[in-house]
Design a protein around this motif. Structure first.
Motif, PDB file in Angstrom:
ATOM      1  N   ILE A 296     -48.006 -21.692   1.584  1.00 12.77           N
ATOM      2  CA  ILE A 296     -49.223 -21.611   0.771  1.00 12.77           C
ATOM      3  C   ILE A 296     -49.139 -20.448  -0.209  1.00 12.77           C
ATOM      4  O   ILE A 296     -49.565 -20.560  -1.369  1.00 12.77           O
ATOM      5  CB  ILE A 296     -50.454 -21.496   1.690  1.00 12.77           C
ATOM      6  CG1 ILE A 296     -50.605 -22.775   2.519  1.00 12.77           C
ATOM      7  CG2 ILE A 296     -51.718 -21.237   0.880  1.00 12.77           C
ATOM      8  CD1 ILE A 296     -51.745 -22.748   3.510  1.00 12.77           C
ATOM      9  N   LEU A 297     -48.584 -19.319   0.230  1.00 16.17           N
ATOM     10  CA  LEU A 297     -48.464 -18.165  -0.664  1.00 16.17           C
ATOM     11  C   LEU A 297     -47.546 -18.474  -1.843  1.00 16.17           C
ATOM     12  O   LEU A 297     -47.846 -18.111  -2.992  1.00 16.17           O
ATOM     13  CB  LEU A 297     -47.945 -16.957   0.113  1.00 16.17           C
ATOM     14  CG  LEU A 297     -47.889 -15.637  -0.655  1.00 16.17           C
ATOM     15  CD1 LEU A 297     -49.284 -15.223  -1.110  1.00 16.17           C
ATOM     16  CD2 LEU A 297     -47.267 -14.533   0.196  1.00 16.17           C
ATOM     17  N   ALA A 298     -46.441 -19.182  -1.590  1.00 17.05           N
ATOM     18  CA  ALA A 298     -45.529 -19.545  -2.672  1.00 17.05           C
ATOM     19  C   ALA A 298     -46.210 -20.477  -3.666  1.00 17.05           C
ATOM     20  O   ALA A 298     -46.046 -20.344  -4.885  1.00 17.05           O
ATOM     21  CB  ALA A 298     -44.274 -20.202  -2.097  1.00 17.05           C
ATOM     22  N   SER A 299     -47.000 -21.422  -3.131  1.00 18.02           N
ATOM     23  CA  SER A 299     -47.734 -22.342  -4.007  1.00 18.02           C
ATOM     24  C   SER A 299     -48.731 -21.578  -4.866  1.00 18.02           C
ATOM     25  O   SER A 299     -48.856 -21.828  -6.075  1.00 18.02           O
ATOM     26  CB  SER A 299     -48.457 -23.390  -3.155  1.00 18.02           C
ATOM     27  OG  SER A 299     -49.244 -24.240  -3.958  1.00 18.02           O
ATOM     28  N   ALA A 300     -49.444 -20.628  -4.279  1.00 22.86           N
ATOM     29  CA  ALA A 300     -50.432 -19.845  -5.027  1.00 22.86           C
ATOM     30  C   ALA A 300     -49.757 -19.007  -6.106  1.00 22.86           C
ATOM     31  O   ALA A 300     -50.265 -18.895  -7.228  1.00 22.86           O
ATOM     32  CB  ALA A 300     -51.222 -18.962  -4.069  1.00 22.86           C
ATOM     33  N   CYS A 301     -48.620 -18.428  -5.780  1.00 25.84           N
ATOM     34  CA  CYS A 301     -47.923 -17.584  -6.768  1.00 25.84           C
ATOM     35  C   CYS A 301     -47.419 -18.417  -7.942  1.00 25.84           C
ATOM     36  O   CYS A 301     -47.361 -17.921  -9.079  1.00 25.84           O
ATOM     37  CB  CYS A 301     -46.773 -16.839  -6.099  1.00 25.84           C
ATOM     38  SG  CYS A 301     -47.314 -15.515  -4.994  1.00 25.84           S
ATOM     39  N   ARG A 302     -47.056 -19.680  -7.684  1.00 23.53           N
ATOM     40  CA  ARG A 302     -46.651 -20.542  -8.805  1.00 23.53           C
ATOM     41  C   ARG A 302     -47.806 -20.766  -9.775  1.00 23.53           C
ATOM     42  O   ARG A 302     -47.598 -20.981 -10.966  1.00 23.53           O
ATOM     43  CB  ARG A 302     -46.130 -21.885  -8.271  1.00 23.53           C
ATOM     44  CG  ARG A 302     -44.777 -21.813  -7.610  1.00 23.53           C
ATOM     45  CD  ARG A 302     -44.161 -23.201  -7.443  1.00 23.53           C
ATOM     46  NE  ARG A 302     -44.919 -24.040  -6.537  1.00 23.53           N
ATOM     47  CZ  ARG A 302     -44.707 -24.127  -5.223  1.00 23.53           C
ATOM     48  NH1 ARG A 302     -43.723 -23.382  -4.675  1.00 23.53           N
ATOM     49  NH2 ARG A 302     -45.413 -24.928  -4.464  1.00 23.53           N
TER      50      ARG A 302
END
Length: 836
Positions: A296-302
């Protein structure tokens, strides 16, 4: 300037104890910044600082209450003075203290809609010659009043006084009238003893700038610093006095309130402003998320990657240890999207045991999907936050609003007629639909006003007719007096109060009366009609929401992306994610271009749109990071009369794909062939679909019919669409006399005769059939009267007199000219029969 990255909260002790000097706490999602601030406050008090010397500031009453509760838990004892506050609450306390010292009264704080109304009243008094020609027709427009109000608020938040505004307006003809108008607006505030939220913060700044030691604190701690306006940021800095012991926690990637005056650049400007005198400053980075897993954190950072780095914190945050997932689904109809979300929520609750309160459906706009979604959740009996939870949307208050609208709405608008029809069909009078249609038809034909029609046809509702005929109680009296006038004169309300099936009506009316009492204290001149109009346009900020559900009830959270900030859930659905809805750049398109206040003079339209898009990316980041386990994006890509739609660009970033084709085809509706219902309602729905599915095998359909008709789990008579059973009694009492056509109908099919002529279940009467029945009745009554008088046959005069009597009892054949034509035809027919 020292920069320290902190890992697990167990490593925070040294940083929490370091309380001197300006500090910036950079905290990504779920890293525990609120906990860090609560421990800092508890440490200061435990070390001997007076609770009144430590000020904790945040942006909402909910966040302040949470911070205060955490401080109390850490101290293990109640400390009344150790409270958190919002900026506006603090500013109002400063205003009260300042006015008390001056021996003056405290002005009334206007709510948002009240401020718009005041600005609208002033605009209506303006000399049009003061304004540019293109704005003159808008001076009486409520929309323009809202724009001017927003402009005034943004000037105050950006510390732009009227002199500075006059300089800015020299290059813009649409701004030139505004400095003088703002002067007149402030005079009106002062003369009427009122103050708005922007003026409240400006007054607090003036008090703090005066150097009053009573407004200084040994330590000031601010949560969500990225959401401060320039005025609020300046106030926080002034409150520290000479110590500059200001601790500000922020996540620049979660700055989502620019439309309310927030300036994310306040974060980067904070430490340079406080270290100008040579003070040492420290940046602490909370480096471990306790909530957001790596997926989820990687998705948010994208989402925010195109915005550029926010003070370099993204790579320093370590994700939570547990697993998570991010999914994206598209649908070909909005109803299919709503049904799928509701079904998935039900599955999560029943199969996986996820409480409803641990799930949320977030939308960018409440206008599109929420009504459909609410209906889908209702069908599954899933408690949820409805899109109509405002007090003014409650049926009990809508009833009051309909009585008002019936009296004050212009006759040409149709609003008054709709209000009356709702009253006739609603719980107050509860007329059958056929009776309401009959009254409506008669009123249209005769052009009779509703109040006269009600008096003649519904004598028990004469008091309602009186209220509609003379609406001065709604337009001239103070709102609370108008409400009690209606209450005392409208019978039937006490029956609704005592109705066990409507236990919330009493609560709704009691809450409404209290609100009107408070409104009378704030603005005695506001009538009930004006109050309801303002409340319908936008809820009063100071008015509580009426929640009819118990506080301990497990319910699904359904809200907007902005309102979800600060919350956390196991599963988050980000729904209705289509281009044009999310991202939404409409706020950048304002008539007065408020966004240009304080902006560089050479700022282009493309740069404005780009800035708006950056905030929308931050909003997507904030929504995504509300989830602990799972994020689900959904969008409807096509639909009837919806035009071409495509998924939001944020769905691509969320799923980590490059094109819309990579998202896969729309999710298909329908069953997968297995029968595994989650509830009795689901079982009923599946069985009923199977029963009417012509492609299903006959044995399966017969089995579905057998289960529906004989199962002890439900009563088939309760199924939607099944009419209530009528009385089990004979259709005919006494002797039966039939006309020739009726006798022929009975001879052909007695069952059809009973359904059509006696039960009216197959009512397909044409005007010709009605005309024939009417003439038959006239002839029969005429001949019966002649027989009683000893005559062998009736005459034409008797037949015409009988026609007049019978005609009045039949519904009109249409408008007056058409009805008269049918009557002339009846007269001609009788003349032919009695003169031949």
């Amino acid at each position: 300037m020292q920069r320290v990255v902190l890992g697990d909260p167990r490593e925070w002790n040294a940083a929490i104890a370091h309380t001197e000097g300006p500090q910036l706490i950079l905290a990504g999602p779920g890293t525990g910044k609120t906990e860090f601030l609560a421990r800092r406050v508890a440490h200061l008090i435990a070390e001997g600082h007076s609770p009144t010397s430590v000020l904790a500031l945040t942006f909402s009453r909910r966040a302040a209450a949470e911070l205060e509760a955490r401080i109390g838990t850490l101290l293990k004892r109640p400390v009344a003075e150790a409270s958190a506050s919002t900026f506006h609450s603090l500013a109002f306390r400063m205003l009260e203290l300042d006015r008390h010292r001056a021996g003056a009264g405290v002005p009334v704080l206007l709510t948002g809609p009240e401020q718009v109304r005041l600005v609208g009243d002033l605009l209506g008094e303006e000399d049009p010659d003061r304004w540019p020609a293109n704005l003159r027709p808008l001076l009486t427009s409520p929309t323009f009043a809202g724009e001017v109000t927003d402009f005034i608020m943004r000037c105050q938040e950006r510390l732009i006084d009227t002199e500075r505004l006059a300089d800015l307006a020299s290059a813009r003809s649409d701004w030139r009238p505004l400095p003088d108008f703002i002067h007149r607006y402030r005079r009106r505030l002062t003369d009427s003893g009122k103050i708005d939220y922007g003026t409240l913060i400006r007054h607090a700044l003036e008090v703090a700038e005066a150097g009053d030691r009573d407004t200084h604190f040994a330590h000031v701690i601010v949560d969500e610093y990225q959401d401060t306006s320039p005025a609020q940021a300046r106030l926080a800095q002034l409150l520290t006095g000479e110590s500059a012991n200001l601790t500000a926690a922020a996540d620049p990637n979660q700055s989502i309130y620019a439309f309310r005056g927030a300036d994310p650049d306040n974060v980067s400007r904070l430490l340079p402003a406080l270290t100008a005198g040579g003070r040492e400053a420290t940046i602490y980075v909370l480096g471990r998320s306790l909530r957001v897993p790596a997926e989820i954190l990687a998705s948010a950072c994208r989402m925010v990657e195109p915005n550029g780095s926010a003070l370099g914190t993204e790579s320093e945050v370590v994700a939570a240890d547990h697993a998570g997932s991010v999914e994206a689904y598209t649908f070909d109809q909005r109803s299919a999207e709503a049904e799928w979300i509701a079904s998935e929520v039900e599955t999560l609750r029943v199969v996986e045991g996820v409480p409803l309160a641990h799930m949320a459906v977030l939308v960018r706009s409440t206008r599109h999907l929420l009504p459909e979604l609410s209906r889908a959740l209702d069908r599954r009996q899933i408690p949820h936050d409805r899109p109509d939870t405002r007090l003014v949307d409650h049926p009990a208050i809508r009833l009051i609003a309909d009585v008002v609208a019936a009296g004050v709405a212009p006759a040409s608008s149709g609003e008054g007629e709709l209000a009356v029809r709702r009253l006739l069909l609603g719980p107050l009078l509860a007329l059958p639909l056929a009776r309401e249609r009959e009254l409506n038809r008669r009123g249209r034909i005769s052009s009779m006003p509703w109040e006269q029609l009600i008096r003649e046809e519904i004598p028990q509702a004469a008091a309602l007719a009186d209220l509609i005929a003379d609406p001065e109680w709604a337009t001239d009296l103070p709102a609370v007096d108008g409400f009690w006038h209606l209450w005392d004169r409208l019978p039937g309300l006490e029956r609704l109060v005592l109705d066990p099936h409507r236990p919330d009506y009493r609560h709704a009316w009691a809450t409404f009366a209290r609100l009107l009492d408070r409104q009378a204290e704030r603005d005695p001149g506001m009538s009930l009609a004006t109050y309801l109009e303002a409340a319908a346009a936008g809820d009063f900020e100071a008015s509580p929401q009426l929640r009819l559900a118990r506080h301990d009830e497990d319910r699904l959270v359904v809200t907007t992306l902005h309102q979800a900030k600060g919350l956390e859930f196991d599963v988050v659905f980000i729904a209705d994610a289509v281009e044009g809805v999310f991202p939404d750049s409409r706020r950048a398109r304002s008539l007065l271009q408020t966004h240009m206040l304080g902006a560089p003079t050479d700022l282009t339209g493309r740069q404005v749109v780009a800035a708006r898009l950056r905030e929308e990316r931050r909003l997507a980041y904030t929504a995504t990071t509300r989830a602990r386990r799972r994020v689900v994006w959904t969008a409807t890509t096509a639909g009837i009369d919806e035009g071409e739609r495509r998924p939001s660009r944020f769905m691509l970033a969320a799923a980590g794909v490059d094109s819309f084709d990579d998202l896969g085809p729309p999710v298909a509706a329908g069953d997968d062939g297995t029968f595994a219902p989650l509830s009795l309602l689901d079982a009923e729905a599946r069985l009923r679909r199977l029963l009417v599915d012509p492609t299903s095998a006959t044995p399966r359909r017969l089995a579905a019919l057998s289960l529906l008709a004989t199962s002890r789990h439900w009563d088939p008579a309760s199924f939607a669409g099944v009419p209530e059973s009528g009385p089990d009694a004979g259709l005919i009492e006494g002797g039966l006399r039939l006309s020739p056509s009726q006798a022929d109908s009975y001879h052909q099919c007695p069952r059809r005769y009973a359904l059509e002529r006696r039960l009216r279940a197959l009512d397909f009467d044409s005007p010709y059939a009605t005309f024939g029945t009417l003439v038959h009745e006239v002839l029969e009554n005429t001949e019966k009267t002649a027989a009683c008088q000893g005559l062998s046959h009736g005459d034409l005069d008797s037949a015409l007199a009988e026609l007049d009597r019978v005609w009045e009892r039949y519904p009109p054949f249409g408008p007056a000219p058409l009805d008269a034509a049918w009557k002339r035809r009846a007269v001609q027919l009788l003349e032919q029969m009695y003169t031949d």
